[in-house]
Scaffold this motif. Structure first.
Motif, PDB file in Angstrom:
ATOM      1  N   ILE A 134       0.206  60.364  46.628  1.00  0.00           N
ATOM      2  CA  ILE A 134       0.266  58.897  46.658  1.00  0.00           C
ATOM      3  C   ILE A 134       1.436  58.420  47.504  1.00  0.00           C
ATOM      4  O   ILE A 134       1.315  57.460  48.272  1.00  0.00           O
ATOM      5  CB  ILE A 134       0.336  58.307  45.227  1.00  0.00           C
ATOM      6  N   THR A 135       2.596  59.078  47.421  1.00  0.00           N
ATOM      7  CA  THR A 135       3.757  58.585  48.160  1.00  0.00           C
ATOM      8  C   THR A 135       3.668  58.917  49.634  1.00  0.00           C
ATOM      9  O   THR A 135       4.119  58.131  50.468  1.00  0.00           O
ATOM     10  CB  THR A 135       5.073  59.117  47.554  1.00  0.00           C
ATOM     11  N   LYS A 136       3.066  60.043  50.004  1.00  0.00           N
ATOM     12  CA  LYS A 136       2.986  60.334  51.436  1.00  0.00           C
ATOM     13  C   LYS A 136       1.849  59.568  52.116  1.00  0.00           C
ATOM     14  O   LYS A 136       1.776  59.541  53.336  1.00  0.00           O
ATOM     15  CB  LYS A 136       2.887  61.838  51.711  1.00  0.00           C
ATOM     16  N   ILE A 137       1.007  58.927  51.330  1.00  0.00           N
ATOM     17  CA  ILE A 137      -0.026  58.067  51.895  1.00  0.00           C
ATOM     18  C   ILE A 137       0.468  56.624  52.013  1.00  0.00           C
ATOM     19  O   ILE A 137       0.172  55.946  53.004  1.00  0.00           O
ATOM     20  CB  ILE A 137      -1.300  58.128  51.039  1.00  0.00           C
ATOM     21  N   TYR A 138       1.249  56.168  51.020  1.00  0.00           N
ATOM     22  CA  TYR A 138       1.657  54.756  50.989  1.00  0.00           C
ATOM     23  C   TYR A 138       3.136  54.530  51.299  1.00  0.00           C
ATOM     24  O   TYR A 138       3.489  53.569  51.965  1.00  0.00           O
ATOM     25  CB  TYR A 138       1.359  54.157  49.614  1.00  0.00           C
ATOM     26  N   GLY A 139       4.020  55.379  50.756  1.00  0.00           N
ATOM     27  CA  GLY A 139       5.455  55.149  50.844  1.00  0.00           C
ATOM     28  C   GLY A 139       6.032  55.067  49.440  1.00  0.00           C
ATOM     29  O   GLY A 139       5.682  55.870  48.566  1.00  0.00           O
ATOM     30  N   PRO A 501      -3.297  50.946  70.206  1.00  0.00           N
ATOM     31  CA  PRO A 501      -3.197  52.202  70.958  1.00  0.00           C
ATOM     32  C   PRO A 501      -2.389  53.261  70.221  1.00  0.00           C
ATOM     33  O   PRO A 501      -1.586  53.970  70.811  1.00  0.00           O
ATOM     34  CB  PRO A 501      -2.492  51.757  72.245  1.00  0.00           C
ATOM     35  N   ALA A 502      -2.565  53.352  68.913  1.00  0.00           N
ATOM     36  CA  ALA A 502      -1.854  54.348  68.126  1.00  0.00           C
ATOM     37  C   ALA A 502      -2.628  54.591  66.836  1.00  0.00           C
ATOM     38  O   ALA A 502      -3.244  53.683  66.278  1.00  0.00           O
ATOM     39  CB  ALA A 502      -0.441  53.874  67.811  1.00  0.00           C
ATOM     40  N   LEU A 503      -2.565  55.825  66.339  1.00  0.00           N
ATOM     41  CA  LEU A 503      -3.286  56.176  65.117  1.00  0.00           C
ATOM     42  C   LEU A 503      -2.524  55.702  63.885  1.00  0.00           C
ATOM     43  O   LEU A 503      -1.289  55.665  63.884  1.00  0.00           O
ATOM     44  CB  LEU A 503      -3.478  57.685  65.043  1.00  0.00           C
ATOM     45  N   PRO A 504      -3.230  55.354  62.802  1.00  0.00           N
ATOM     46  CA  PRO A 504      -2.565  54.949  61.560  1.00  0.00           C
ATOM     47  C   PRO A 504      -1.717  56.069  60.979  1.00  0.00           C
ATOM     48  O   PRO A 504      -2.070  57.251  61.072  1.00  0.00           O
ATOM     49  CB  PRO A 504      -3.739  54.610  60.630  1.00  0.00           C
ATOM     50  N   ILE A 505      -0.609  55.691  60.337  1.00  0.00           N
ATOM     51  CA  ILE A 505       0.269  56.685  59.727  1.00  0.00           C
ATOM     52  C   ILE A 505       0.446  56.460  58.218  1.00  0.00           C
ATOM     53  O   ILE A 505       1.173  57.213  57.573  1.00  0.00           O
ATOM     54  CB  ILE A 505       1.652  56.711  60.420  1.00  0.00           C
ATOM     55  N   ARG A 506      -0.214  55.459  57.660  1.00  0.00           N
ATOM     56  CA  ARG A 506      -0.167  55.242  56.216  1.00  0.00           C
ATOM     57  C   ARG A 506      -1.322  54.348  55.818  1.00  0.00           C
ATOM     58  O   ARG A 506      -1.980  53.752  56.665  1.00  0.00           O
ATOM     59  CB  ARG A 506       1.160  54.609  55.773  1.00  0.00           C
ATOM     60  N   PHE A 507      -1.551  54.281  54.514  1.00  0.00           N
ATOM     61  CA  PHE A 507      -2.507  53.327  53.965  1.00  0.00           C
ATOM     62  C   PHE A 507      -1.769  52.045  53.591  1.00  0.00           C
ATOM     63  O   PHE A 507      -0.612  52.066  53.185  1.00  0.00           O
ATOM     64  CB  PHE A 507      -3.168  53.879  52.697  1.00  0.00           C
ATOM     65  N   HIS A 508      -2.460  50.927  53.724  1.00  0.00           N
ATOM     66  CA  HIS A 508      -1.967  49.639  53.251  1.00  0.00           C
ATOM     67  C   HIS A 508      -1.935  49.662  51.724  1.00  0.00           C
ATOM     68  O   HIS A 508      -2.829  50.188  51.075  1.00  0.00           O
ATOM     69  CB  HIS A 508      -2.921  48.544  53.748  1.00  0.00           C
ATOM     70  N   TYR A 509      -0.872  49.118  51.123  1.00  0.00           N
ATOM     71  CA  TYR A 509      -0.826  49.014  49.662  1.00  0.00           C
ATOM     72  C   TYR A 509      -1.996  48.183  49.144  1.00  0.00           C
ATOM     73  O   TYR A 509      -2.477  47.267  49.820  1.00  0.00           O
ATOM     74  CB  TYR A 509       0.464  48.323  49.208  1.00  0.00           C
ATOM     75  N   ASP A 542       3.696  45.590  55.651  1.00  0.00           N
ATOM     76  CA  ASP A 542       2.701  46.431  54.983  1.00  0.00           C
ATOM     77  C   ASP A 542       1.536  46.649  55.943  1.00  0.00           C
ATOM     78  O   ASP A 542       0.474  46.025  55.832  1.00  0.00           O
ATOM     79  CB  ASP A 542       2.234  45.772  53.688  1.00  0.00           C
ATOM     80  N   ASP A 543       1.741  47.550  56.891  1.00  0.00           N
ATOM     81  CA  ASP A 543       0.793  47.783  57.976  1.00  0.00           C
ATOM     82  C   ASP A 543       0.517  49.276  58.090  1.00  0.00           C
ATOM     83  O   ASP A 543       1.349  50.105  57.707  1.00  0.00           O
ATOM     84  CB  ASP A 543       1.379  47.253  59.293  1.00  0.00           C
ATOM     85  N   HIS A 544      -0.643  49.603  58.632  1.00  0.00           N
ATOM     86  CA  HIS A 544      -1.022  51.019  58.752  1.00  0.00           C
ATOM     87  C   HIS A 544      -0.158  51.788  59.748  1.00  0.00           C
ATOM     88  O   HIS A 544      -0.193  53.021  59.777  1.00  0.00           O
ATOM     89  CB  HIS A 544      -2.494  51.127  59.167  1.00  0.00           C
ATOM     90  N   ARG A 545       0.603  51.073  60.557  1.00  0.00           N
ATOM     91  CA  ARG A 545       1.455  51.738  61.547  1.00  0.00           C
ATOM     92  C   ARG A 545       2.944  51.475  61.299  1.00  0.00           C
ATOM     93  O   ARG A 545       3.763  51.628  62.198  1.00  0.00           O
ATOM     94  CB  ARG A 545       1.027  51.310  62.959  1.00  0.00           C
ATOM     95  N   SER A 546       3.285  51.107  60.073  1.00  0.00           N
ATOM     96  CA  SER A 546       4.687  50.996  59.677  1.00  0.00           C
ATOM     97  C   SER A 546       5.175  52.339  59.150  1.00  0.00           C
ATOM     98  O   SER A 546       4.407  53.100  58.549  1.00  0.00           O
ATOM     99  CB  SER A 546       4.865  49.928  58.598  1.00  0.00           C
ATOM    100  N   ARG A 547       6.440  52.619  59.378  1.00  0.00           N
ATOM    101  CA  ARG A 547       7.001  53.910  58.977  1.00  0.00           C
ATOM    102  C   ARG A 547       7.563  53.863  57.556  1.00  0.00           C
ATOM    103  O   ARG A 547       8.365  52.992  57.224  1.00  0.00           O
ATOM    104  CB  ARG A 547       8.117  54.332  59.936  1.00  0.00           C
ATOM    105  N   MET A 548       7.160  54.816  56.745  1.00  0.00           N
ATOM    106  CA  MET A 548       7.767  55.033  55.443  1.00  0.00           C
ATOM    107  C   MET A 548       9.039  55.868  55.634  1.00  0.00           C
ATOM    108  O   MET A 548       9.310  56.369  56.733  1.00  0.00           O
ATOM    109  CB  MET A 548       6.779  55.747  54.519  1.00  0.00           C
TER     110      MET A 548
END
Length: 558
Positions: A134-139, A501-509, A542-548
Motif C-alpha cells: 500500500i505504501t509503495k503504491i500511494y506514499g 510524456p512520462a509513465l505513472p509512478i504512483r496511484f492517486h489516493y 495528489d497526482d500519478h506523477r508526484s514523487r513519494m
C-alpha cells in the motif's frame, strides 16, 4: 472477542476502508467469532494476500499495460489502459487492502489468545507485505493508528512512508526470530491450513528472509535516511533465503468453483473476448533472444499473411514446446506495405483508441477483426479455471536470485558474483514455466545464455541487463514497476498517445468519502508530503506523477 468485534467495526466506520456492501461481508464473522480458529484465518488471509499481488498486474489491472506486457485491442476502456490515462479513484487497491488487514489483525489477536507463536509471526509478516504494497503504491498511509476505535481514533493519521518502513523492517526481523524460536522442524498449524509450506518451519524462515531482502533493495536509495541499518538487515536475511523453486511462495488455483478459479476462466468469465494482446516491444525482446517462454505464454496468429503463396491454405504449426495450432495462410494483399508476416505478432504501445483491425489488411472493417485473428493472443491456459502455470505468486526463487544479482552488480550489501545469481535467476524462471520438460529435443540453457544479448559478462551495462531480464522473467507481475521506478530500467518509452510524456509512478489516493473534516485534514497532510515532478500539470500534488518519499531526491525514474 469483544476486542475483535470492535476491531472489525473500526474498519467499517473509517471511510478509508470498505464500502457498505463490503462492510456487510466483513461484519458477518463477529457473531460467531468465538468459533473462528486462527488456522482458518491463516488459510483465507494467505489466499487473499497472494491474490492482492497477482491482481495488481493481471488482466484488467493498470500495472501490466504500464509495464508494456499487454495492451487492450478492443474498444472497452482501451484508451485508459493503453495510453495510461489513470483517473482518480480508478483501479484502487486501497479499500481491499485495508479490508484484508482487518482479517490479519483478527488472526493475530486469536493467535495471541491461543499462544500460537507461529500464526502470530505470520500475521506480522502478512501485515508487512500488505503495508509494503500500500505504501509503495500511494506514499504515506494509515498504519500506526488503524484499528483503534476503542482508543477513540475513528480517522487514523497517515504515517510517513519512512516511518512505515522502519517499522516493517523490524517486524520482519522479529517474525523471523519468532519462527526460529519454535522447537522442532514443523510449526504448530492444523493439517491443510498452511497453504504455502504445509508446516515446514525452514521454508517459512526462508520466505520471511526473502521478503526482507526485497524490501532492503527497495530502500537502498534511501537507506541513509532510515534509523534502521538496512545493510545489516539485508546481510542477516541473505544468509537463509530461497535456494530453489521448491521454496516459491505460490498459491495455485483449484478450478472447482468461482472463488478458487482464475479470473478469466469459464467460472468467472462466461464470454471470452481475448481483448488483451501482448505488447509489441515485450514480444520483440523475447523473439530477439530466442526465448522459449514466448511459446508458453502466447499463441501464434490464427491468420498469417504470407508473401510466398498465391492461394489461401491451412497448415498445422508445431511450436518448440510441442503444441500444435491450425493456421490459415493468406496471400499477401496488393496495395499494403506494412502488414506483419511473423508467426507471433504483438500490438504497438500506447494507442488511445481500439487496436481492433490492426494488421487485418483488407479485412480491417469486417466483423472478424473484433477477435483479431491477425494478432497473437495469450495462451489457452489464461482462459482456463486452473492450470499449473497460472498461479498467484508472492515471491519466487527466481526473483530472489535477481535481487542478489542486482545487489552484486551495483556493489550493495556485500553481495558478490552477479553473473552466477543472474544466470540462476533466468534458469529458475524457465524451469517454473516447464521449458526443460517440454522443449522438443531438449533445451540447451547454456546455448541460450551464451547469446550476446543474454550473457551478463557481455553486457556494457550490467545493471540495465539484469533489470531487463528480470522484467521479462516476471511476466504479468507487479514488481518490475517498483524496480523501474527506483532504477530507470528497463528504459520504457511513454505511450505515444499518452496524456503525459512520462509513465505513472504512483496511484492517486482514494478521495475522502464521506468528506469528514478530520479525514480531509489527514489526507491533505499526506498529500503535502508528496513532491510534484516536472510532469504534474494538475493543481493538486495528489497526482500519478508526484514523487513519494521513496523517490524524492533519487532522480528516479525521471
Amino acid at each position: 472477542m469483544k476486542k475483535i468485534f470492535k476491531l472489525i467495526l473500526t474498519i467499517g466506520l473509517i471511510p478509508l476502508l470498505v464500502s457498505c456492501n463490503e462492510f456487510e461481508e466483513v461484519n458477518k464473522s463477529p457473531n460467531n467469532v468465538s468459533n473462528i480458529s486462527p488456522n482458518f484465518l491463516l488459510s483465507s488471509t494467505t489466499v487473499s494476500l497472494a491474490a492482492s499481488y497477482t491482481n495488481l498486474a493481471m488482466f484488467n489491472g493498470r500495472v501490466s499495460p504500464l509495464l508494456q506486457y499487454y495492451q487492450k485491442n478492443d474498444g472497452y476502456k482501451s484508451e485508459e489502459f493503453n495510453a495510461l490515462i489513470w483517473l482518480p479513484n480508478t483501479s484502487s487497491i486501497w479499500q481491499g487492502t485495508y479490508s484484508n488487514l482487518v482479517h490479519v489483525k483478527a488472526m493475530s489477536d486469536l493467535a495471541v489468545a491461543e499462544d500460537n507463536v507461529f500464526i502470530e509471526a505470520v500475521a506480522l509478516v502478512y501485515r508487512a507485505v500488505y503495508m509494503d504494497l500500500i505504501t509503495k503504491i500511494y506514499g504515506d498511509a494509515p498504519f500506526s493508528e488503524t484499528n483503534q476505535l476503542e482508543e477513540g481514533i475513528v480517522f487514523p493519521k497517515y504515517d510517513e512512508q519512512k516511518e512505515i518502513y522502519e517499522t516493517l523492517l523490524i517486524d520482519l526481523r522479529t517474525a523471523k526470530e519468532m519462527l526460529e524460536g519454535i522447537s522442532g522442524n514443523e510449526v504448530p498449524v492444523l493439517e491443510g491450513y498452511d497453504l504455502l509450506y504445509d508446516g515446514d518451519k525452514d521454508k517459512w524462515i526462508k520466505f520471511v528472509n526473502s521478503l526482507r531482502i526485497r524490501m532492503c533493495l527497495l530502500l537502498n536509495n534511501k537507506k541513509g535516511e532510515l534509523s534502521v541499518d538496512v545493510d545489516a538487515e539485508f546481510q542477516d536475511a541473505a544468509k537463509n533465503v530461497f535456494t530453489s523453486n521448491e521454496d516459491n511462495a505460490v498459491i495455485y488455483y483449484l478450478g472447482t468453483s468461482e472463488s478458487n478459479s482464475f479470473s478469466d476462466g469459464p467460472f468467472n468469465n462466461s464470454i471470452i473476448s481475448f481483448s488483451e494482446r501482448v505488447g509489441e516491444g515485450f514480444l520483440d525482446s523475447l523473439r530477439q533472444q530466442n526465448d522459449p517462454r514466448m511459446y508458453r505464454w502466447l499463441r501464434p496468429v490464427e491468420r498469417k499473411w504470407d508473401r510466398d503463396i498465391s492461394t489461401e491454405t491451412t497448415i498445422e504449426y508445431a511450436d518448440p514446446l510441442g503444441q500444435t495450432f491450425p493456421i490459415e495462410l493468406l496471400p499477401y494483399p496488393a496495395g499494403y506495405e506494412d502488414l506483419n508476416t511473423d508467426m507471433y505478432i504483438g500490438i504497438p504501445i500506447g494507442n488511445d483508441v481500439s487496436w481492433t483491425g490492426f494488421n487485418a489488411g483488407p479485412y480491417a472493417n469486417s466483423d472478424e477483426p473484433k477477435f483479431s485473428p491477425y494478432l497473437s493472443r495469450f495462451a489457452d491456459m489464461y482462459y482456463q479455471n486452473a492450470n499449473e502455470y497460472v498461479n498467484r505468486k508472492i515471491i519466487t526463487y527466481s526473483e530472489v536470485e535477481f535481487i542478489l544479482a542486482e545487489a552484486a552488480a551495483i556493489g550493495a550489501f556485500g553481495v558478490t558474483d552477479a553473473d552466477a545469481h543472474y544466470k540462476n535467476a533466468i534458469e529458475a524462471s524457465m524451469d517454473t514455466w516447464g521449458i526443460f520438460d517440454d522443449y522438443v529435443g531438449g533445451f540447451d540453457f547454456n546455448d541460450f545464455y551464451n547469446q550476446e544479448s543474454v550473457d551478463l559478462s557481455q553486457a556494457t551495462n550490467k545493471h540495465q541487463r539484469i533489470m531487463t531480464q528480470k522484467w521479462l522473467s516476471m511476466w504479468l507481475r507487479p514488481e518490475p514497476w517498483f524496480d523501474w521506478r527506483r532504477t530507470g530500467y528497463p528504459n520504457f518509452v511513454a505511450p505515444y498517445k499518452a496524456d503525459q510524456p512520462a509513465l505513472p509512478i504512483r496511484f492517486h489516493y482514494d478521495t475522502p468519502n464521506p468528506p469528514d473534516p478530520q479525514y480531509v485534514l489527514k489526507y491533505n497532510e499526506a498529500v503535502e508530503n508528496l513532491e510534484k515532478s516536472e510532469f504534474v500539470q494538475a493543481t493538486s500534488t495528489d497526482d500519478h506523477r508526484s514523487r513519494m518519499w521513496l523517490l524524492q531526491g533519487t532522480n528516479m525514474p525521471y
